[in-house]
Write a protein that holds these residues in place. Structure first.
Motif, short mmCIF file in Angstrom:
data_model
loop_
_atom_site.label_atom_id
_atom_site.label_comp_id
_atom_site.label_asym_id
_atom_site.label_seq_id
_atom_site.Cartn_x
_atom_site.Cartn_y
_atom_site.Cartn_z
N ASP A 79 0.83 -1.20 0.00
CA ASP A 79 0.00 0.00 0.00
C ASP A 79 0.87 1.25 0.00
O ASP A 79 2.02 1.24 0.44
N ILE A 80 0.28 2.34 -0.51
CA ILE A 80 0.99 3.63 -0.52
C ILE A 80 0.77 4.32 0.84
O ILE A 80 -0.37 4.43 1.33
N VAL A 81 1.86 4.76 1.41
CA VAL A 81 1.81 5.48 2.69
C VAL A 81 1.81 6.98 2.40
O VAL A 81 2.63 7.47 1.63
N VAL A 82 0.88 7.73 3.04
CA VAL A 82 0.80 9.18 2.88
C VAL A 82 1.18 9.81 4.22
O VAL A 82 0.63 9.44 5.27
N MET A 83 2.12 10.74 4.13
CA MET A 83 2.61 11.37 5.36
C MET A 83 2.64 12.89 5.15
O MET A 83 3.10 13.35 4.11
N VAL A 84 2.12 13.65 6.19
CA VAL A 84 2.11 15.12 6.11
C VAL A 84 3.10 15.63 7.15
O VAL A 84 3.04 15.27 8.32
N LEU A 85 4.03 16.49 6.67
CA LEU A 85 5.06 17.07 7.52
C LEU A 85 4.84 18.57 7.61
O LEU A 85 4.31 19.20 6.68
N ASP A 86 5.28 19.15 8.75
CA ASP A 86 5.24 20.61 8.84
C ASP A 86 6.49 21.17 8.19
O ASP A 86 7.33 20.42 7.66
N GLY A 132 9.12 22.21 9.37
CA GLY A 132 10.37 21.77 9.98
C GLY A 132 10.64 20.30 9.74
O GLY A 132 11.67 19.79 10.21
N GLY A 133 9.73 19.61 9.11
CA GLY A 133 9.93 18.19 8.81
C GLY A 133 9.33 17.29 9.86
O GLY A 133 9.47 16.06 9.76
N ALA A 134 8.62 17.85 10.85
CA ALA A 134 8.00 17.02 11.87
C ALA A 134 6.73 16.39 11.31
O ALA A 134 6.01 17.00 10.51
N VAL A 135 6.43 15.18 11.75
CA VAL A 135 5.28 14.43 11.23
C VAL A 135 4.01 14.96 11.90
O VAL A 135 3.90 14.94 13.12
N LEU A 136 3.08 15.42 11.02
CA LEU A 136 1.79 15.81 11.52
C LEU A 136 0.83 14.63 11.51
O LEU A 136 0.07 14.43 12.46
N THR A 137 0.86 13.87 10.47
CA THR A 137 0.02 12.66 10.37
C THR A 137 0.65 11.72 9.35
O THR A 137 1.35 12.16 8.42
N THR A 138 0.41 10.42 9.51
CA THR A 138 0.95 9.42 8.59
C THR A 138 0.03 8.21 8.59
O THR A 138 -0.67 7.94 9.58
N THR A 139 0.01 7.50 7.48
CA THR A 139 -0.82 6.29 7.36
C THR A 139 0.02 5.02 7.51
O THR A 139 -0.51 3.91 7.36
N GLY A 140 1.33 5.16 7.77
CA GLY A 140 2.15 3.97 7.91
C GLY A 140 3.46 4.29 8.58
O GLY A 140 3.87 5.46 8.71
#
Length: 465
Positions: A75-82, A84-92
């Motif tokens: 599956d494709i993982v979707v990740m949103v960063l701010d 600064g590169g910090a993870v706001l949300t991720t699916t994997g």
């Protein structure tokens, strides 16, 4: 190895080479399109994520409800960063932790608008985002395991290999069946040739082939060859049979004068003091039979030369003039017969000596079958392209059914009649006529005698002929 097997293996080799080239090109194109397709999917998923971010009313860190392992899942993982590169949300996650994106990829994404690269066996696409209404910005990252690309490539290659094997097997079967059907006349050819060799049956033929290809022409040539062989065999068998009959008849005909000569010579040896009249009679018999045997040998040599195809020297001559000359000589040689030559000038191309001998044979034959005062007519006539010679008499004639056989060797119309001839005269006449390209036939005439009719090609008396 049979021709069918060789043709099949050759066809399999050609088909294999073609499949190898085509599959290589096709497989290369498909294998090259697999990573391009994966990158396209990552970009599409990033586009969807960016659209969701632009319409969001609040952007904050949120945990994933059903995270996947990006290292093992397809599956494709979707990740949103701010920003600064910090993870706001991720699916994997990877090994229980969010995917780490190198800072240089984020910088390249800011500079180029997006970037796609491979990180830790993952294919990653990074694209910056911003939300002016909320005053926020950052990065959208989509990632997928590189194993998916490898499995897709393996699947493509598997399909190609299976397709090639199926095509190769189908091609081999088609070539085998087609070669067998095409080579069927060759098998029949071999079987027929073997059967002819075992049974000497020259009437065997190959079945006709409707297709005018190489095998069709070969079948036609074989059947034509068998026709010629059968005809030659029939002619040879007839010639051998005729030769055997001729040898037997010649032996029989030669035995009679030899027996007479031997008996008279024995008489003279046994009776040296025999009466002069007896001695003269014995010597006369020896002389007569020797002459008869010499004539028989000469006739045999004449027929042998004719059978051997000895060519004749053709020249322009007038057959009517030759008839008048020979008829005059015959009248002086046989004063007890009446000869009636007739005819207008009849030019032919022939050998004068052969035609003269032909006329003497026919005249002697007529003299032998007529008595004192017998009448013999020798007539020459011309028709378009032909010269016709008729020699007829008022003698004993030809018995019904012997019209053709009288031209055979040692055949006489009246076997009981004593004759000084060899029995080869009319056979020599037929050979002479055939050498001149003509025809000869015998029949009974209205006077009860015989008529011999000869047709020869007409010629010309000009010197150019």
């Amino acid at each position: 190895m049979s021709i069918r097997a060789r043709v099949t293996w050759y066809g399999i080799g050609v088909v294999s080479l073609v499949l190898l080239v085509v599959s290589g090109l096709f497989g290369g194109l498909l294998a090259g399109s697999v990573p391009l397709g994966q990158d396209e999917e990552l970009r599409d998923r990033a586009t969807v994520a960016l659209a969701s971010l632009r319409t969001a009313t609040e952007i904050s860190a949120q945990p994933s409800l059903t995270p996947v392992d990006a290292g093992t899942s397809k599956d494709i993982v979707v990740m949103v960063l701010d920003e600064g590169g910090a993870v706001l949300t991720t699916t994997g996650f990877v090994d229980g932790a969010p995917l780490g994106v190198p800072a240089e990829l984020l910088a390249r994404a800011d500079r180029d608008g997006s970037v796609t690269a491979t990180v830790a066996e993952l294919r990653i696409h990074v694209r910056p985002w911003q939300h002016p209404g909320l005053g926020r910005r950052g990065y959208v990252v989509t990632a997928q395991a590189g194993q998916r690309r490898i499995s897709d490539q393996v699947g493509v290659l598997t399909i190609i290999v299976i397709s090639d094997l199926v095509a190769l097997v189908a091609a081999a079967m088609a070539i085998w069946l087609a070669a067998g059907r095409a080579l069927r006349p060759l098998r029949q050819f071999g079987a027929t040739a073997d059967e002819v060799g075992r049974s000497a049956d020259l009437s065997r033929r190959l079945p006709a082939v409707r297709h005018r290809d190489d095998l069709g022409r070969l079948t036609g040539s074989f059947n034509a060859m068998m026709d010629r062989l059968q005809e030659a065999y029939v002619r040879l068998a007839a010639a051998l049979a005729a030769q055997q009959r001729f040898t037997a008849d010649a032996s029989h005909e030669l035995r009679t004068p030899l027996t007479t000569i031997r008996s008279n010579a024995g008489f003279l040896l046994a009776h040296p003091d025999a009466a002069p009249a007896d001695r003269e009679a014995a010597l006369a018999d020896i002389d007569s039979e020797s002459t008869r045997m010499a004539g028989l040998v000469d006739d045999l040599l004449t027929l042998a030369r004719a059978d051997g195809g000895q060519p004749v020297d053709l020249a322009a001559l007038d057959l009517a003039e030759l008839v008048r000359d020979v008829a005059g000589q015959a009248g002086r040689a046989h004063p007890d017969r009446l000869f009636f030559p007739s005819g207008e000038p009849a030019p032919v191309h022939g050998d004068a000596e052969s035609l003269r001998r032909l006329l003497w044979i026919l005249i002697r034959n007529a003299v032998a079958h007529t008595g004192d005062g017998g009448r013999i007519w020798i007539a020459v006539a011309t028709t378009p392209g032909r010269v016709v010679l008729h020699v007829s008499d008022n003698g004993t004639g030809i018995p019904a059914g012997l019209e053709e056989r009288v031209f055979d060797r040692f055949v006489r119309a009246d076997p009981g009649r004593r004759s000084d001839g060899s029995g080869l005269g009319l056979a020599i006449a037929r050979s002479t006529v055939h050498l001149h390209g003509g025809r000869i036939r015998a029949a009974a005439n209205s006077l009860g005698g015989a008529v011999i009719t000869i047709e020869l090609p007409a010629g010309s008396l000009s010197s150019d002929s």
